[in-house]
Design a protein around this motif. Structure first.
Motif, PDB file in Angstrom:
ATOM      1  N   ILE A  88       0.899  -0.653  -0.133  1.00  0.00           N
ATOM      2  CA  ILE A  88       0.116  -0.379  -0.045  1.00  0.00           C
ATOM      3  C   ILE A  88       0.411   1.477   0.236  1.00  0.00           C
ATOM      4  O   ILE A  88       0.868   2.267  -0.661  1.00  0.00           O
ATOM      5  N   GLN A 154      -3.934  -7.545   3.961  1.00  0.00           N
ATOM      6  CA  GLN A 154      -4.113  -6.138   4.363  1.00  0.00           C
ATOM      7  C   GLN A 154      -6.069  -5.773   3.136  1.00  0.00           C
ATOM      8  O   GLN A 154      -7.203  -4.548   3.560  1.00  0.00           O
ATOM      9  N   ILE A 155      -5.855  -7.120   2.576  1.00  0.00           N
ATOM     10  CA  ILE A 155      -6.903  -5.926   1.155  1.00  0.00           C
ATOM     11  C   ILE A 155      -8.086  -7.582   1.226  1.00  0.00           C
ATOM     12  O   ILE A 155      -7.296  -8.773   0.991  1.00  0.00           O
ATOM     13  N   LEU A 212      -9.379   2.077   0.293  1.00  0.00           N
ATOM     14  CA  LEU A 212      -9.497   2.167   1.182  1.00  0.00           C
ATOM     15  C   LEU A 212     -10.336   1.376   2.018  1.00  0.00           C
ATOM     16  O   LEU A 212     -11.470  -0.116   1.994  1.00  0.00           O
ATOM     17  N   ASP A 213     -11.614   2.133   2.326  1.00  0.00           N
ATOM     18  CA  ASP A 213     -11.835   2.628   3.165  1.00  0.00           C
ATOM     19  C   ASP A 213     -13.555   2.986   2.790  1.00  0.00           C
ATOM     20  O   ASP A 213     -14.368   2.492   3.270  1.00  0.00           O
TER      21      ASP A 213
ATOM     22  N   GLY B 214     -14.456   0.422   0.001  1.00  0.00           N
ATOM     23  CA  GLY B 214     -13.005   0.372  -0.324  1.00  0.00           C
ATOM     24  C   GLY B 214     -13.020  -0.631  -0.098  1.00  0.00           C
ATOM     25  O   GLY B 214     -13.720  -1.937  -0.149  1.00  0.00           O
ATOM     26  N   ARG B 216     -10.307  -2.191   1.937  1.00  0.00           N
ATOM     27  CA  ARG B 216      -9.629  -2.789   3.211  1.00  0.00           C
ATOM     28  C   ARG B 216     -10.316  -3.823   3.444  1.00  0.00           C
ATOM     29  O   ARG B 216     -11.368  -4.169   3.245  1.00  0.00           O
TER      30      ARG B 216
END
Lengths: 222, 222, 222, 222
Positions: A88, A154-155, A212-213, B214, B216
DNA sequence: TATGAATGAGCTTTCATTCAT
DNA sequence: CATGAATGAAAGCTCATTCAT
């Protein structure tokens, strides 16, 4: 100690670069077809014929210029990225470098569209091929980063890697567009360098934040 | 009963449209400058001189064609959106319509880049202005949607509305790119219509999924 | 003992000759206008600028080259002819030398036509004048030969001398053409030297046979 | 009654011819490469671009012009020759027509040398091929005439037919040269038509006289 | 209204010639 | 003397635009 052969090569190389910088300006302003080599020559302060000592023809000059700029971008990206970095963090760096590059080389912006527009005559094909190869490499690299991030947890795994890649690229390119088209006019010339740098940092943070979020209100937090 | 005035107007209008459709093909294939009006005329089965009875000059024809297509897109969007819809549902619809439109009018894809590339002579300015106005309108509309969604608590307030808008637009445009450049070659011609439709639905879902939540991994869910 | 002045002159002369030989090749291949001095320089293994130390300009190089070759031909003719020879024997020798020369210097063939074609810029005039002077001299020389042969009773008096001269020249030139254009293709490169020599001997005999006795069946002989 | 289609064709054809006549003048004056299409256009009182409506490019204009003139010559020859004629009479007619043609179309003289000089770029090849074919046809035709004359006993059998053909052609071409280069200057413009006609008749007689009976004093007659 | 032949400005490209090294 | 990078005039060709029919 001086090597005359090398000296000549260097001089030639410098001149080639000067021409490509001039070509960059003109092609950016006018696009491919309407750009007159007269203007490129004038911009580079050389005679029209001299162009042909450094490039085979207009198309060669165009291709050379595009690849020259792309090389500079690729070089910068590679310099600022190491294999040990967090995926990231790497994506953040890539985004930052690309945004920063286009901010500093805003002339290049129009050129990219020129290339993408496909108004490319027959022989442009080889340029297009090269560009697609580069694009493909970038996409593959991003895929590897995402895959790694999925492995480390993480993903999320339930979104296809390729979709994430394109979302990421799209958000970056959209930011570049945003930088260049503000208030309906093509600007980005009239702000202080520090403003831009801050902006870019913030932009990158926002992009990754959204990627990401997401933007949805986090009900679970409450 | 027939109104000769109206009949003539209709005939004229139909012919204008025919010309613009031909122009669309040629401009798409060749870009602006390399496109020859000869070819447009041939494609439209009229004489070259006739073009000038319907359009002032090449630029006018180009502008007219672009705006004609953009109107068709705007029209479709407006038809499928109502004020009573949920903001996010509206965004989904917008995304779907745009993707579907570019899938069905893939010729138009290159043209957009042509416009953006700025290979635009002096008088193109007015086209660029119009396009930016439309873009501005779209952005404003999206801003209102996001603002509303923030008010209803669907979307976080701590991300700037404009950033969300650009992220959204970027993801859509990136998907369009993806459709057109597959495996480094410009394709999107050789798949069944149903395949594409499914694809687009899935694409839109993914875009909104990423935008909203997202990518994540959601640690809190556990 | 060595004279540095003379040495330099010789060296300069040799280089001039080298250049003219290269120029001959290139001018023969391409003709005057399309011949590039770049190519001449490359062929002579010197720099383009050096050409201008030996010749004033392209036309001077061309003239010089033509005259250089013509001098070689004239020289050969003069070497093989003496004042004591029989006029008809002299004509035979002239014919043989010219045919042999063009057989051996087939590159020169095209050049002659180039000169005659008049693709000659202003300053070529002086070359043309010189060439015509030479031609005139040759014609005058032949006239004297014929006149002498008339006096000695070898040749009929009732045909104008000048007509005989042109008939003779025409037959020779036609033979040269014939050597170069065989079966519609420009050849004369792919036969052995002895074949050509025999051919030339026979050719000359035939030319003089026709010129002297004609082709009509001799009814009186019976 | 008038057919507009045919009218247009005729008009177009007339204009093509006008252009070729202008081209003939310019190509004759300058040769191929140095001839500027600007000048051809000016001579024909049309715009440069118009040339390209009638000919594909410079080479096409050149080829067209050459073949146009050669056709006119061939046409004239065919019109004045019939199968029932005596071979030698036929040869006389051919010679007369060719000499007369070049006397009246002296511009064409330089062009022939231009073509022969072989300064012909790649695509000229097809022209060269056509010209050689025509030349070949003429030679074959002359061979048949000579062969026939041998059969009827008019011409000796112990001289090769092909040698007679080339001698004949050479004598004609030499006469053409003679007409154009008089006193070292290119003239033939400043004599009365009747003078020329008489001249040509006499020329042809002389050529055939020499070809048939030669120039040697006929000792047997005494 | 519709045509398409004609126009000519403007482009890319070549190459003889010069001149600083 | 020798070099070859630089020059810029000149040429072929295209195509948006006009206009007589």
């Amino acid at each position: 100690m001086s090597d005359p052969k090398n000296d000549n090569d260097t001089k030639r190389s410098k001149k080639r670069e000067k021409i490509m910088q001039s070509a960059l300006k003109v092609f950016s302003r006018k696009g491919y077809s309407p750009a007159a080599l007269d203007e490129v020559a004038r911009e580079a302060s050389i005679a029209k014929g001299t162009l042909y000592l450094y490039f085979q023809d207009k198309e060669d000059l165009f291709s050379g210029t595009i690849l020259y700029v792309m090389d500079k971008l690729a070089e910068r990206m590679q310099k600022n990225i190491s294999d040990t970095m967090d995926p990231i963090e790497t994506m953040k760096t890539l985004a930052y470098e690309e945004l920063d590059f286009f901010a500093k080389n805003s002339e290049f912006f129009g050129l990219i569209h020129t290339v993408m527009s496909g108004n490319l005559l027959g022989n442009h094909r080889s340029l297009l091929k090269t560009i697609n190869e580069r694009r493909f490499e970038l996409i593959e690299y991003l895929k590897r980063l995402i895959t790694e991030a999925k492995k480390t947890g993480q993903i999320k795994s339930d979104i296809e890697t390729v979709d994430i890649v394109y979302a990421f690229i799209g958000m970056i390119e959209s930011s570049i567009d945003q930088m260049h088209f503000i208030d309906g006019t093509c600007t980005a010339h009239d702000r202080s360098q520090s403003d831009i740098k801050m902006d870019i940092g913030r932009k990158v943070d926002t992009i990754l934040c959204i990627l990401l979020d997401g933007v949805r209100t986090d009900r679970r937090r409450n």
